[in-house]
Scaffold this active site. Structure first.
Site, short mmCIF file in Angstrom:
data_model
loop_
_atom_site.label_atom_id
_atom_site.label_comp_id
_atom_site.label_asym_id
_atom_site.label_seq_id
_atom_site.Cartn_x
_atom_site.Cartn_y
_atom_site.Cartn_z
N SER A 57 65.53 -35.28 -27.77
CA SER A 57 64.74 -36.48 -26.91
C SER A 57 64.36 -36.55 -24.94
CB SER A 57 65.58 -37.25 -27.49
OG SER A 57 65.56 -39.02 -26.85
N TYR B 146 72.92 -43.34 -28.91
CA TYR B 146 72.38 -41.98 -28.67
C TYR B 146 71.82 -41.65 -27.91
CZ TYR B 146 67.69 -39.95 -30.42
OH TYR B 146 66.60 -39.01 -30.27
N1 LIG Z 1 60.34 -40.06 -33.81
C1 LIG Z 1 61.22 -40.21 -32.21
O1 LIG Z 1 60.33 -41.65 -31.08
C2 LIG Z 1 61.84 -39.81 -31.68
C3 LIG Z 1 62.22 -39.49 -30.22
C4 LIG Z 1 63.10 -38.25 -30.00
C5 LIG Z 1 63.82 -37.16 -30.69
N2 LIG Z 1 63.79 -37.88 -32.06
C6 LIG Z 1 64.27 -37.00 -32.34
O2 LIG Z 1 64.09 -36.42 -33.54
C7 LIG Z 1 64.20 -36.17 -34.21
C8 LIG Z 1 63.99 -36.21 -36.30
O3 LIG Z 1 63.29 -37.49 -36.10
P1 LIG Z 1 62.78 -38.12 -36.55
O4 LIG Z 1 61.99 -38.90 -35.58
O5 LIG Z 1 61.37 -37.18 -37.29
O6 LIG Z 1 63.00 -38.94 -37.67
P2 LIG Z 1 63.17 -39.35 -39.06
O7 LIG Z 1 61.65 -39.95 -39.53
O8 LIG Z 1 63.69 -40.43 -39.50
O9 LIG Z 1 64.03 -38.50 -39.42
C9 LIG Z 1 65.12 -37.75 -39.17
C10 LIG Z 1 65.65 -36.77 -40.79
O10 LIG Z 1 67.42 -36.53 -40.30
C11 LIG Z 1 67.58 -36.51 -41.02
N3 LIG Z 1 68.87 -36.69 -41.60
C12 LIG Z 1 69.84 -38.08 -40.94
N4 LIG Z 1 70.71 -37.29 -41.38
C13 LIG Z 1 70.84 -36.57 -41.94
C14 LIG Z 1 72.66 -35.78 -42.14
N5 LIG Z 1 73.61 -35.53 -41.56
N6 LIG Z 1 71.88 -34.41 -42.14
C15 LIG Z 1 70.58 -34.01 -42.59
N7 LIG Z 1 69.48 -34.46 -42.00
C16 LIG Z 1 70.59 -35.84 -41.94
C17 LIG Z 1 66.76 -37.30 -42.02
O11 LIG Z 1 67.20 -37.40 -43.48
P3 LIG Z 1 67.22 -38.63 -44.66
O12 LIG Z 1 66.09 -38.45 -45.42
O13 LIG Z 1 68.18 -37.62 -45.69
O14 LIG Z 1 67.50 -40.21 -43.83
C18 LIG Z 1 65.08 -37.18 -41.71
O15 LIG Z 1 65.18 -36.26 -42.53
C19 LIG Z 1 65.97 -36.85 -34.92
O16 LIG Z 1 67.32 -35.28 -33.65
C20 LIG Z 1 65.71 -37.52 -33.78
O17 LIG Z 1 66.95 -38.38 -32.26
C21 LIG Z 1 62.82 -38.09 -32.72
#
Ligand SMILES: NC(=O)c1ccc[n+]([C@@H]2O[C@H](COP(=O)([O-])OP(=O)(O)OC[C@H]3O[C@@H](n4cnc5c(N)ncnc54)[C@H](OP(=O)(O)O)[C@@H]3O)[C@@H](O)[C@H]2O)c1
Length: 273
Positions: free
Chosen positions: A135, A148
């Site tokens: 991130s 976080y």
């Molecule tokens: N979106 C942002 O603004 C942003 C910014 C910086 C970094 N990130 C990082 O990007 C990554 C992806 O996030 P995203 O934005 O794509 O959000 P998202 O749409 O909420 O996707 C997160 C994914 O992680 C999965 N997950 C959560 N806990 C898990 C576990 N214990 N085992 C396996 N899978 C799990 C969720 O699965 P379920 O469907 O089972 O819940 C979902 O598929 C994360 O690491 C997040 O910290 C996001």
């Protein structure tokens, strides 16, 4: 054996993981789209080269079974994409020890355990790429996300150190650092509140909501993930959105004290101390 490259993605049920699964599949890769509860997703319907596997990053057994199944299916893994994660937010004193540990179990220890499970295969194969979604909050800080952010700083530090010992085995580590991205992230964020902080917290929340209105979609990060997986560079950090690039530039340019003032200023005006 197929000569198609194979990527294993964690957290492929939505957001960046899902967009990356589709993007890599479109480029002809075989994709192991892993998720806690595999379910048929319309986004994957058109791709016979995306296969679903159950994987919960907080369960060592589930990781072991998933990695074995992926290797049985595709016979190789070229890229491990540690992407699964969620955010825990709110004033630190309102967050319980249990909630802190749960956040680290997913965002840090989960990545460590999946990486440990794939490394023997990468060593035997004498190649591999470990991509991680960290991130912009893996190097910068912002208010009410202290837990976080500490998981993502720890992940950055872990991966930066790990890269050295893996180089002799031709295994390369790459961190993708997005700023705000439209996904399920805001819905899955667990926000803990404490009324003492409400005035301050409301301002921070307002700022976050505004940043998501202007945020790019997950495809933007998927493209950067593909670049990182295919550019043949030994390069650790890929800022994955404009907001992240700007943040890193300002952090590089400004003394820490000035940078910290800049982050704090919008939330401190008119807030009772
Ligand atoms: N979106 C942002 O603004 C942003 C910014 C910086 C970094 N990130 C990082 O990007 C990554 C992806 O996030 P995203 O934005 O794509 O959000 P998202 O749409 O909420 O996707 C997160 C994914 O992680 C999965 N997950 C959560 N806990 C898990 C576990 N214990 N085992 C396996 N899978 C799990 C969720 O699965 P379920 O469907 O089972 O819940 C979902 O598929 C994360 O690491 C997040 O910290 C996001």
């Amino acid at each position: 054996m197929s000569d198609k490259k194979v990527i294993l993605i964690t957290g492929a049920s939505s957001g960046i993981g899902m967009a990356s699964a589709v993007f890599f599949a479109k480029q002809g890769w075989n994709v192991a789209a892993t998720m806690r509860n595999p379910k048929s997703l319309k986004e994957f319907e058109d791709y016979t080269n995306i296969k679903l596997f159950g994987l919960d990053v907080t369960s060592v057994d589930s990781i072991k079974n998933a990695v074995e199944d992926v290797l049985k299916t595709y016979l190789r893994i070229d890229v491990l994409f540690n992407n699964a994660g969620y955010a825990l937010a709110g004033p630190f004193e309102a967050i319980s020890d249990e909630e802190v540990r749960k956040q680290f179990e997913t965002n840090l220890f989960g990545v460590m355990n999946v990486t440990r499970a794939v490394l023997p295969h990468f060593r035997a194969q004498k190649s591999g790429i470990i991509l991680n979604t960290t991130s912009s909050g893996g190097n910068l800080t912002f208010p009410l996300y202290s837990i976080y952010i500490s998981t993502k700083w720890a992940l950055e530090g872990f991966m930066e150190a790990l890269q050295y010992e893996l180089r002799p085995f031709n295994i390369v580590v790459k961190n993708l650092a997005p700023g705000s991205v439209k996904s399920e992230f805001t819905n899955s964020t667990s926000f803990v509140s404490n009324s003492v902080y409400d005035k301050y917290a409301n301002k921070v929340q307002g700022n976050i909501i505004a940043s998501y209105q202007m945020a790019p979609d997950a495809d933007t990060v998927a493209k950067v993930a593909f670049k990182a997986a295919t550019d043949n560079k030994i390069k650790l950090r890929y800022p994955a959105t404009m907001q992240a690039r700007m943040g890193f530039f300002l952090r590089w340019l400004l003394p820490l004290q000035i940078f910290n003032k800049m982050v704090a200023a919008p939330f401190e005006k008119d807030t009772d101390k």
